[in-house]
Design an enzyme around this catalytic site. Structure first.
Site, mmCIF file in Angstrom:
data_model
loop_
_atom_site.group_PDB
_atom_site.id
_atom_site.type_symbol
_atom_site.label_atom_id
_atom_site.label_comp_id
_atom_site.label_asym_id
_atom_site.label_seq_id
_atom_site.Cartn_x
_atom_site.Cartn_y
_atom_site.Cartn_z
ATOM 1 N N GLY A 45 30.026 41.526 29.897
ATOM 2 C CA GLY A 45 31.431 41.852 29.700
ATOM 3 C C GLY A 45 32.059 42.711 30.770
ATOM 4 O O GLY A 45 33.180 43.206 30.607
ATOM 5 N N GLU A 59 23.603 40.594 30.383
ATOM 6 C CA GLU A 59 24.080 39.209 30.429
ATOM 7 C C GLU A 59 25.441 39.091 31.138
ATOM 8 O O GLU A 59 26.448 38.766 30.522
ATOM 9 C CB GLU A 59 24.221 38.649 29.011
ATOM 10 C CG GLU A 59 22.928 38.496 28.264
ATOM 11 C CD GLU A 59 23.144 38.108 26.810
ATOM 12 O OE1 GLU A 59 22.172 37.661 26.180
ATOM 13 O OE2 GLU A 59 24.286 38.258 26.294
ATOM 14 N N PRO A 60 25.509 39.334 32.424
ATOM 15 C CA PRO A 60 26.777 39.161 33.141
ATOM 16 C C PRO A 60 27.095 37.691 33.373
ATOM 17 O O PRO A 60 26.206 36.891 33.652
ATOM 18 C CB PRO A 60 26.531 39.885 34.466
ATOM 19 C CG PRO A 60 25.052 39.719 34.683
ATOM 20 C CD PRO A 60 24.421 39.767 33.319
ATOM 21 N N GLY A 61 28.354 37.326 33.230
ATOM 22 C CA GLY A 61 28.773 35.957 33.512
ATOM 23 C C GLY A 61 30.009 35.966 34.386
ATOM 24 O O GLY A 61 29.963 35.636 35.567
ATOM 25 N N TYR A 73 45.514 33.143 26.182
ATOM 26 C CA TYR A 73 45.728 34.576 25.882
ATOM 27 C C TYR A 73 46.399 35.334 27.020
ATOM 28 O O TYR A 73 46.063 36.473 27.318
ATOM 29 C CB TYR A 73 44.440 35.276 25.435
ATOM 30 C CG TYR A 73 43.187 34.996 26.214
ATOM 31 C CD1 TYR A 73 42.906 35.656 27.400
ATOM 32 C CD2 TYR A 73 42.244 34.095 25.728
ATOM 33 C CE1 TYR A 73 41.746 35.411 28.091
ATOM 34 C CE2 TYR A 73 41.068 33.851 26.408
ATOM 35 C CZ TYR A 73 40.825 34.526 27.595
ATOM 36 O OH TYR A 73 39.665 34.279 28.280
ATOM 37 N N CYS A 99 52.521 18.354 29.367
ATOM 38 C CA CYS A 99 53.722 18.338 28.522
ATOM 39 C C CYS A 99 53.678 19.467 27.500
ATOM 40 O O CYS A 99 53.583 19.234 26.282
ATOM 41 C CB CYS A 99 53.856 16.980 27.831
ATOM 42 S SG CYS A 99 54.344 15.672 28.963
ATOM 43 N N GLU A 100 53.692 20.680 27.985
ATOM 44 C CA GLU A 100 53.704 21.889 27.174
ATOM 45 C C GLU A 100 54.518 22.945 27.904
ATOM 46 O O GLU A 100 54.277 23.213 29.081
ATOM 47 C CB GLU A 100 52.279 22.429 26.953
ATOM 48 C CG GLU A 100 51.358 21.535 26.166
ATOM 49 C CD GLU A 100 51.690 21.511 24.682
ATOM 50 O OE1 GLU A 100 52.388 22.435 24.204
ATOM 51 O OE2 GLU A 100 51.256 20.556 24.009
ATOM 52 N N TYR A 148 35.430 30.483 33.461
ATOM 53 C CA TYR A 148 36.135 29.849 32.347
ATOM 54 C C TYR A 148 37.234 28.875 32.767
ATOM 55 O O TYR A 148 37.999 28.422 31.931
ATOM 56 C CB TYR A 148 36.703 30.911 31.379
ATOM 57 C CG TYR A 148 35.622 31.837 30.886
ATOM 58 C CD1 TYR A 148 34.638 31.382 30.024
ATOM 59 C CD2 TYR A 148 35.556 33.155 31.333
ATOM 60 C CE1 TYR A 148 33.621 32.223 29.595
ATOM 61 C CE2 TYR A 148 34.540 34.007 30.919
ATOM 62 C CZ TYR A 148 33.575 33.529 30.052
ATOM 63 O OH TYR A 148 32.556 34.355 29.639
#
Length: 431
Positions: free
Chosen positions: A243, A284-286, A328, A355-356, A384
């Protein structure tokens, strides 16, 4: 310098980004091997080489491809997967099974079967019924597997609610109520099918303060002490999650040592005071490995200038290759790659082609006067972007290129039109 400007053009790890866009097409995900290697080197210096009995498990959910799994393996790291698909990808890449850990809040029976058959290093139990599933699979296959329990420490972190995972009201982890957690621990200790190693927690993502880590750590260490006092059992592994925040726009990325040194000091002192052997410590770094190591290249198309309101600059991608701004309200920075040194005389909004109305990639960014055909680069999209990409509006998922010191290599092919309908069929009744 991973990012630099030469002759009015953005270069990334020595590669001309405008040339990359022409060679491979756009949208295009570009990853710097140099940047990823530097992150792993930092972790080696401040963690695995500084402290004995420590490991780094790359969180594959941030970006998982065959090439990335091979890259992580070559760096000598472990890997954390959260689905059968990620597990399958890691195994197909030749990743050592003993260096794989399996997370996730709802592992399917067939996924647990895969994990046991492959003989992975450990499964991180995330729910009350999961231990029963693991025991059932192991009994059928006459095998035993290592497990940790992911607990919910009840700590609130300063981040978006969608990526805060350590608070009590969370779908992740086992509640710390004594009548829930303690019997489950005893069952795991006594089980002939699992080897109970210890505990795992993860307080959230994109964090810049170490306070929530330390709060959660104190809670978990109290549980470690209680397990020793109640069952005479000492854990052999403690996973403190990941995180660690990265720079998207103006944030200042903290060095890994800012998070890890205080935790390791507290862990070391606790086990010394309690007369117990310090367990293995895993992180656990991502995002912090791949986030800033990736950029996305687009080609500018339609430009709509609503006088006195806003100028929309449309690109050939959007929420299908980067859902985070729509999901988000994630904020990014970028540049017109072929006008990188020119004066930023206009404020525009970079929007996608879906189309949004919510398909906005960057709102109100200063750029040189944009034109159709320009190459636009968005920074820090390595985490991501590809992993959450979709085929909404039947848009194809972009190609992925790795770059290093001026050289490039295709690692994921661009989806073709045929790829979009490859698994679709027209039933005979409709023929």
């Amino acid at each position: 310098m991973i990012k630099e400007i030469r002759n009015n053009t953005l270069y990334f790890d020595g590669c001309d980004t405008v040339a990359l866009a022409k060679q491979y097409g756009t949208p295009l995900y570009v990853f710097s091997e140099t940047a990823m290697h530097e992150r792993f080197q930092e972790l080696k210096l401040c963690f695995t080489e500084k402290y004995e009995n420590t490991r780094v498990a790359y969180a594959a959910k941030a970006f998982c491809t065959l090439a990335m799994c091979r890259f992580v393996a070559d760096e000598g790291m472990c890997i954390d997967v959260v689905s059968g698909g990620e597990l399958y990808t890691a195994m197909k890449a030749g990743f050592p099974a003993e260096r794989i850990e399996f997370n996730g809040n709802n592992k399917l029976y067939e996924e647990i079967e895969m994990a046991v058959e492959y003989g992975i290093g450990r499964i991180i139990v995330d729910g009350l019924c999961e231990l029963d599933l693991i025991e059932k699979v192991c009994a059928q296959k006459n095998k035993k597997i290592n497990v940790l329990f992911r607990i919910t420490p009840g700590v609130k972190s300063d981040s978006h609610d969608y990526i805060v995972t350590g608070k009590k009201d969370s779908k992740f982890g086992i509640p710390l109520d004594d009548d829930v957690i303690m019997p489950l621990i005893k069952k795991a200790i006594d089980s002939p099918y699992v080897n109970f190693l210890g505990f795992h927690f993860h307080v959230g993502s994109q964090l810049f303060s170490n306070s929530s880590y330390l709060q959660a750590l104190d809670i978990v260490l109290a549980l470690v002490k209680k397990v020793k006092e109640t069952y005479g059992y000492e854990i052999s592994e403690l996973n403190v999650g990941g995180g660690f925040g990265i720079k998207y726009t103006t944030e200042e990325r903290k060095p890994y040592s800012y998070f890890l040194d205080p935790m390791m000091e507290r862990i070391g002192q606790f086990f010394k005071d309690e007369g117990m052997t310090r367990p293995a410590v895993v992180i656990e770094p991502g995002r912090s490995i791949v986030g800033e190591a990736g950029i996305t290249l687009y080609t500018v198309g339609s430009i709509k200038d609503i006088r006195g309101v806003r100028k929309y600059v449309s690109v050939d991608g959007g929420m299908t290759d980067n859902i985070r701004p729509a999901l988000y309200q994630a904020v990014y920075d970028g540049v017109i790659a072929n006008k990188a040194e020119e004066a930023k005389e206009e404020v525009v909004t970079i929007c996608g082609k879906c189309c949004e109305s919510g398909d906005i990639l960057i709102r109100d960014i200063a750029v040189p006067s944009p034109e159709a055909g320009d190459t636009f680069a968005i920074f820090s999209t390595g985490a991501y972007g590809y992993s959450m990409a979709s085929n909404y509006n039947k848009n194809g998922i972009p190609a992925v290129v790795f770059v290093k010191e001026g050289k490039s290599a295709l690692t994921v092919k661009r989806q073709t039109m045929d790829d979009l309908i490859r698994n679709e069929v027209i039933p005979d009744s409709m023929a």
